[in-house]
Design a protein around this motif. Structure first.
Motif, PDB file in Angstrom:
ATOM      1  N   THR A 129       0.795  -0.976  -0.287  1.00  0.00           N
ATOM      2  CA  THR A 129       0.221  -0.210   0.243  1.00  0.00           C
ATOM      3  C   THR A 129       1.050   1.061   0.263  1.00  0.00           C
ATOM      4  OG1 THR A 129      -0.321  -0.435   2.557  1.00  0.00           O
ATOM      5  CG2 THR A 129      -2.125  -1.149   0.999  1.00  0.00           C
ATOM      6  N   ARG A 138      -1.217   2.522  -8.442  1.00  0.00           N
ATOM      7  CA  ARG A 138      -2.505   1.273  -8.024  1.00  0.00           C
ATOM      8  C   ARG A 138      -1.778   0.278  -7.283  1.00  0.00           C
ATOM      9  NH1 ARG A 138      -6.559  -0.809 -11.581  1.00  0.00           N
ATOM     10  NH2 ARG A 138      -8.126  -1.219 -10.333  1.00  0.00           N
ATOM     11  N   GLU A 139      -2.243  -0.490  -6.014  1.00  0.00           N
ATOM     12  CA  GLU A 139      -1.393  -1.613  -5.868  1.00  0.00           C
ATOM     13  C   GLU A 139      -1.743  -2.823  -6.551  1.00  0.00           C
ATOM     14  OE1 GLU A 139      -2.036  -4.157  -1.035  1.00  0.00           O
ATOM     15  OE2 GLU A 139      -3.450  -1.770  -1.407  1.00  0.00           O
ATOM     16  N   SER A 140      -2.885  -2.908  -7.616  1.00  0.00           N
ATOM     17  CA  SER A 140      -3.028  -3.944  -7.914  1.00  0.00           C
ATOM     18  C   SER A 140      -0.964  -3.701  -9.036  1.00  0.00           C
ATOM     19  CB  SER A 140      -3.797  -4.177  -8.649  1.00  0.00           C
ATOM     20  OG  SER A 140      -4.585  -3.642  -9.932  1.00  0.00           O
ATOM     21  N   THR A 141      -1.548  -2.615  -9.303  1.00  0.00           N
ATOM     22  CA  THR A 141      -0.171  -2.797 -10.612  1.00  0.00           C
ATOM     23  C   THR A 141       1.667  -3.068  -9.688  1.00  0.00           C
ATOM     24  OG1 THR A 141      -1.517  -0.659 -11.865  1.00  0.00           O
ATOM     25  CG2 THR A 141       0.684  -0.733 -11.840  1.00  0.00           C
ATOM     26  N   TRP A 143       2.130  -4.616  -7.069  1.00  0.00           N
ATOM     27  CA  TRP A 143       1.738  -6.883  -6.992  1.00  0.00           C
ATOM     28  C   TRP A 143       1.701  -7.482  -8.154  1.00  0.00           C
ATOM     29  CZ3 TRP A 143       3.032  -8.200  -2.731  1.00  0.00           C
ATOM     30  CH2 TRP A 143       2.610  -7.976  -1.898  1.00  0.00           C
ATOM     31  N   SER A 144       1.342  -6.979  -9.125  1.00  0.00           N
ATOM     32  CA  SER A 144       2.426  -7.245 -10.694  1.00  0.00           C
ATOM     33  C   SER A 144       3.125  -7.509 -11.214  1.00  0.00           C
ATOM     34  CB  SER A 144       0.961  -6.502 -11.496  1.00  0.00           C
ATOM     35  OG  SER A 144       0.991  -6.910 -13.291  1.00  0.00           O
TER      36      SER A 144
END
Length: 164
Positions: A129, A138-141, A143-144
């Motif tokens: 975060t 973005r957090e998902s970016t 992680w990706s």
């Protein structure tokens, strides 16, 4: 800690400069250039101090600026001397163990966004975060990018082991 005056800026500088310089060093691979970029980020912070001081975490704003400057530097194709690239990052009180040189070299070969996520996640032990907030993604970016970076690191380190 509520920061409001020049003394607060000086305290933030004293506390954060070595840490930010260490992160930037891992992104650009050169200690001297990392310190210059970190100084430039603090100059930006000073320019925007009245606004940034009101933020909950001015240190995150500072890291975002420093990492973006470092990524721009890498994209421009700047390369440091090999000895500086292999030198240990600036030491801070209670530094975590420095990864092996071959790991650091593999990290330096990652794309700038992946490199920044790896450095912040593993070397600064920051939660995703915060990393997303620092990098403005973005957090998902995040992680990706971390997932992709791990794949590239595994391939790079596997080939180094099999070549040896």
């Amino acid at each position: 800690m509520a920061m409001r005056d020049e003394g607060d800026f000086e305290a933030l500088f004293a506390h954060e400069f070595p840490r930010v310089a260490r992160v930037v060093h891992h992104v650009v691979g050169d200690r001297a250039r990392a310190e210059e970029i970190t100084q430039d980020a603090f100059v930006e912070l000073l320019r925007h101090w009245r606004t940034v001081v009101a933020y909950d975490r001015p240190d995150l704003w500072l890291r975002r600026v420093a990492i973006r400057k470092a990524q721009r530097e890498r994209r421009r194709g700047w390369r440091g001397r090999e000895l500086e690239a292999l030198a240990a990052p600036p030491e801070v009180v209670g530094p975590p163990p420095t990864p092996a040189p071959e790991v650091l070299e593999a990290v330096r070969r990652l794309a700038p966004g992946q490199r920044a996520v790896v450095v912040l996640f593993y070397l600064e032990d920051r939660p995703m975060t915060e990393i997303a907030e620092i990098l403005g993604i973005r957090e998902s970016t995040g992680w990706s990018q971390l997932h992709t970076a791990r794949k590239h690191l595994a391939q790079a380190l596997r080939s180094e082991v099999s070549d040896a």
